[in-house]
Write an enzyme that holds these catalytic residues in place. Structure first.
Site, short mmCIF file in Angstrom:
data_model
loop_
_atom_site.label_atom_id
_atom_site.label_comp_id
_atom_site.label_asym_id
_atom_site.label_seq_id
_atom_site.Cartn_x
_atom_site.Cartn_y
_atom_site.Cartn_z
N GLY A 54 0.84 -1.19 0.00
CA GLY A 54 0.00 0.00 0.00
C GLY A 54 0.87 1.24 0.00
O GLY A 54 2.06 1.16 0.30
N CYS A 81 5.45 -6.02 1.53
CA CYS A 81 5.77 -4.59 1.47
C CYS A 81 5.13 -3.83 2.64
O CYS A 81 5.53 -4.05 3.78
CB CYS A 81 5.36 -4.05 0.10
SG CYS A 81 6.12 -2.48 -0.24
N TYR A 82 4.14 -2.99 2.40
CA TYR A 82 3.47 -2.32 3.53
C TYR A 82 2.97 -3.36 4.54
O TYR A 82 2.96 -3.12 5.74
CB TYR A 82 2.31 -1.48 2.98
CG TYR A 82 1.49 -0.75 4.04
CD1 TYR A 82 1.97 0.39 4.66
CD2 TYR A 82 0.23 -1.23 4.41
CE1 TYR A 82 1.22 1.05 5.63
CE2 TYR A 82 -0.53 -0.57 5.38
CZ TYR A 82 -0.03 0.57 5.98
OH TYR A 82 -0.77 1.22 6.93
N HIS A 169 7.98 -7.36 -3.84
CA HIS A 169 6.68 -7.82 -4.36
C HIS A 169 6.81 -9.15 -5.12
O HIS A 169 7.23 -9.15 -6.28
CB HIS A 169 6.09 -6.77 -5.31
CG HIS A 169 5.62 -5.55 -4.59
ND1 HIS A 169 4.34 -5.42 -4.09
CD2 HIS A 169 6.26 -4.40 -4.26
CE1 HIS A 169 4.21 -4.25 -3.49
NE2 HIS A 169 5.37 -3.61 -3.57
N GLU A 171 4.44 -10.89 -6.26
CA GLU A 171 3.31 -11.09 -7.18
C GLU A 171 3.55 -10.54 -8.59
O GLU A 171 2.90 -10.96 -9.54
CB GLU A 171 2.03 -10.45 -6.59
CG GLU A 171 1.99 -8.92 -6.53
CD GLU A 171 2.67 -8.33 -5.30
OE1 GLU A 171 3.53 -9.01 -4.70
OE2 GLU A 171 2.38 -7.18 -4.94
N GLY A 224 -22.31 -10.83 -27.33
CA GLY A 224 -21.32 -11.50 -28.17
C GLY A 224 -19.92 -11.33 -27.61
O GLY A 224 -18.97 -11.93 -28.07
N VAL A 226 -16.98 -11.55 -24.48
CA VAL A 226 -16.55 -12.73 -23.72
C VAL A 226 -17.46 -12.98 -22.51
O VAL A 226 -17.94 -14.09 -22.29
CB VAL A 226 -15.09 -12.56 -23.22
CG1 VAL A 226 -14.62 -13.80 -22.49
CG2 VAL A 226 -14.17 -12.23 -24.37
N ASP A 227 -17.71 -11.92 -21.72
CA ASP A 227 -18.39 -12.12 -20.44
C ASP A 227 -19.83 -12.60 -20.61
O ASP A 227 -20.23 -13.58 -19.99
CB ASP A 227 -18.36 -10.82 -19.61
CG ASP A 227 -16.96 -10.27 -19.49
OD1 ASP A 227 -16.01 -11.05 -19.73
OD2 ASP A 227 -16.81 -9.09 -19.18
N SER A 228 -20.61 -11.91 -21.45
CA SER A 228 -22.00 -12.34 -21.57
C SER A 228 -22.09 -13.69 -22.27
O SER A 228 -22.98 -14.50 -21.98
CB SER A 228 -22.85 -11.28 -22.28
OG SER A 228 -22.45 -11.11 -23.62
N SER A 229 -21.13 -13.98 -23.15
CA SER A 229 -21.17 -15.28 -23.85
C SER A 229 -20.89 -16.43 -22.89
O SER A 229 -21.57 -17.45 -22.91
CB SER A 229 -20.11 -15.31 -24.96
OG SER A 229 -20.39 -14.32 -25.91
N LYS A 369 -10.86 -12.05 -15.40
CA LYS A 369 -11.03 -12.21 -16.84
C LYS A 369 -10.34 -13.48 -17.38
O LYS A 369 -10.93 -14.21 -18.17
CB LYS A 369 -10.46 -10.98 -17.55
CG LYS A 369 -10.85 -10.87 -19.01
CD LYS A 369 -12.24 -10.28 -19.12
CE LYS A 369 -12.64 -10.00 -20.53
NZ LYS A 369 -13.88 -9.24 -20.59
#
Ligand code: XMP
Length: 513
Positions: A54, A81-82, A169, A171, A224, A226-229, A369
């Site tokens: 942070g 870190c923080y 970090h 990550e 059409g 990605v998410d709604s499909s 995603k």
């Protein structure tokens, strides 16, 4: 319930990256605001807790601090870190402003290779730092297990309590072996198995959707994208014909877009698909409109009208499904003016009016995603949909400057189809965030054969980005640009000039509007 790791968010721009790395280790992770109570954390029964980085200083009066109760739990804990400074601050160590800010690449010398975080790793590791304050005294019971150029406490542990701290970090990709450190924490220290993957998730989500929906009807607005499909395919797997998908053709779609949706969802998946061709209505309302904001408003309002009347046609439904993703629902408290925590995309806010009284079904609400894409693959969706680039709701209207007319739409559609085709055939389509054509309202002189022409200009826009908030223009090879230019000018009637957009965001935006 899946085994999980809880991450407390102290405002780092990398908090979501920590969560994703853990999930890449096949362990579920949840991000919570930094100040949740110990009871709330315990309710989730986590196998481990991570304190994120942070922007604050632990000794600042506004410093975000966790419930001190977390340090009394017997759950493994990792401060990053923080987060490691908080460990020191609460457990009797000392944090002081560093002489200089340590930012960027560094080297970690592992002092004690029996530390479980560094299992199966070399004793010298490239790491990435971003901090000003540093530990000057570690709490009782802790020992230093790694040092860096700038800190003798770059990695600390209290092995018997299972408390660990890293000044760097792990990550970020600039710490190349960082994912293994995280894996060592979640598997080695916390004892998590590997129960989180999309195939398991399908089974869980199917059960959950069936439980929520019962025998009621459910409606989904399919774009059409990605998410709604993926949401459609998943819900269809759960409740079959109880689901009706509504696909609105607003006349601002790209070449073959409506056909692909009808082929994939209607023919292949045999999902009940209600196709609403409202292109005439949209284009009539957009006549003579040149102001970008007005265009957007008209399109938004018309979409709601069309969608609302389509839902009535679909029959009485109790539920509305949405492809909301995890980053949209993470509750974050803005800390220390960190813009990453505060900016939300301005495009997807709003949605449907409150008077549409549906209960929401959001089966992707806990997914990132990349997980949604994997889920789509596991559900059998084609690459064309799973790896589709983002496409804005107002469609080609934000890529046609000036008035949106059927002719201009067609010119852009033809030019854009060439861009998509060439980007796909060279593999570049999948490497960039977005790549598309824009139609400028500028006509200029050219020659074609023996004739003088006076035609439109197409701009090519290709950008790299993580989330659309910032973007860099892509340095496409000249050979591709050459091919795009010659194909567009030769094949698209109405265009005699092609330009390349070499602006980054900010200050430019991705769409031209
Ligand atoms: P800008 O042009 O603001 O776009 O740099 C950032 C990202 O958002 C997409 N975009 C939209 N997406 N509805 C959407 O769903 C919209 O109205 C909209 N406008 C822009 C754009 O394509 C880019 O990925």
């Amino acid at each position: 319930m899946n085994e999980q790791i809880v991450i407390l968010d102290f405002g780092s721009q990398f908090t979501q990256v920590i969560a994703r790395r853990i999930r890449e280790c096949n362990v579920y992770s949840t991000i919570l605001p930094y100040n949740v109570s110990t009871e709330e954390i315990l309710r989730l029964n986590p196998k481990g807790i991570i304190l994120s980085g942070g922007p604050s200083s632990v000794y600042s009066p506004q410093a975000p601090l966790p419930d001190p109760g977390i340090f009394k739990l017997t759950i493994p804990l990792l401060g990053i870190c923080y987060g490691v400074q908080l460990l020191a601050h609460f457990l009797g160590g000392k944090v002081e402003p560093g002489q200089k800010r340590e930012y960027g690449k560094g080297t970690l010398q592992v002092q004690d290779s029996t530390c479980p975080l560094f299992a199966n790793l070399p004793t010298e590791l490239q790491v990435w730092n971003s901090h000003a304050d540093k530990l000057t005294k570690i709490p009782k019971g802790f020992s230093a297990v790694g040092i860096s150029e700038n800190s003798i406490y770059a990695a600390i542990e209290n092995r018997s309590k299972h408390f660990y701290g890293l000044q760097f970090h792990p990550e970020v990709v600039h710490t190349p072996r960082g994912k293994e450190i995280i894996s060592n924490f979640v598997h080695g220290v916390c004892g998590c198995g590997k129960d989180w993957n999309m195939l398991n998730y399908i089974d869980q989500a199917v059960d959950e959707i069936r439980r929520q929906v019962g025998s009621e009807k459910i409606i989904l607005g399919l774009s059409g994208g990605v998410d709604s499909s993926v949401a459609a395919a998943l819900i269809h797997k759960a409740v079959g014909d109880q689901l009706t998908c509504i696909f609105v053709n607003n006349g601002l779609l790209r070449s073959r877009e409506a056909d692909v949706v009808r082929e994939v969802f209607g023919k292949h998946f045999k999902i009940k698909l209600q196709y609403e061709d409202a292109s005439k209505l949209f284009l009539t309302r957009l006549k003579k409109i040149t102001d970008p904001e007005r265009k957007r408003k008209i399109i938004g309002k018309t979409f709601i009208e069309v969608f609302q009347s389509a839902t009535k046609k679909a029959g009485k439904a109790k539920f509305l499904a949405q492809g909301t993703l995890y980053p949209d629902v993470i509750e974050s408290i803005p800390i220390g003016g960190n813009p990453a925590a505060m900016i939300k995309s301005h495009h997807n806010v709003g949605g449907l009016p409150k008077n549409m009284k549906f209960q929401l079904v959001e089966p992707l609400k806990c997914l990132f995603k990349d997980e949604v894409r994997q889920l789509g693959i596991d559900l059998g969706l084609p690459n064309e949909i799973v790896h589709r680039q983002p496409f804005p709701g107002p469609g080609l209207a934000v890529r046609i400057l000036g008035e949106v007319t059927p002719t201009r739409c067609q010119i852009l559609r033809n030019a854009d189809a060439i861009v998509v085709e060439e980007m796909k055939s060279t593999g570049w389509y999948y490497k960039v965030w977005q790549s598309f054509a824009v139609l400028l309202p500028v006509k200029s002189v050219g020659v074609m054969g023996d004739e003088r022409t006076y035609e439109y200009t197409i701009a090519i826009r290709a950008v790299e980005s993580q989330d659309g908030m910032t973007a860099d223009w892509v340095k496409l090879p000249y050979e591709i640009l050459e091919k795009l230019s010659s194909r567009i000018i030769n094949e698209v009637k109405g265009v005699n000039r092609v330009c390349l957009d070499i602006s980054s965001k900010p200050p430019a935006t991705i769409e031209w509007e």
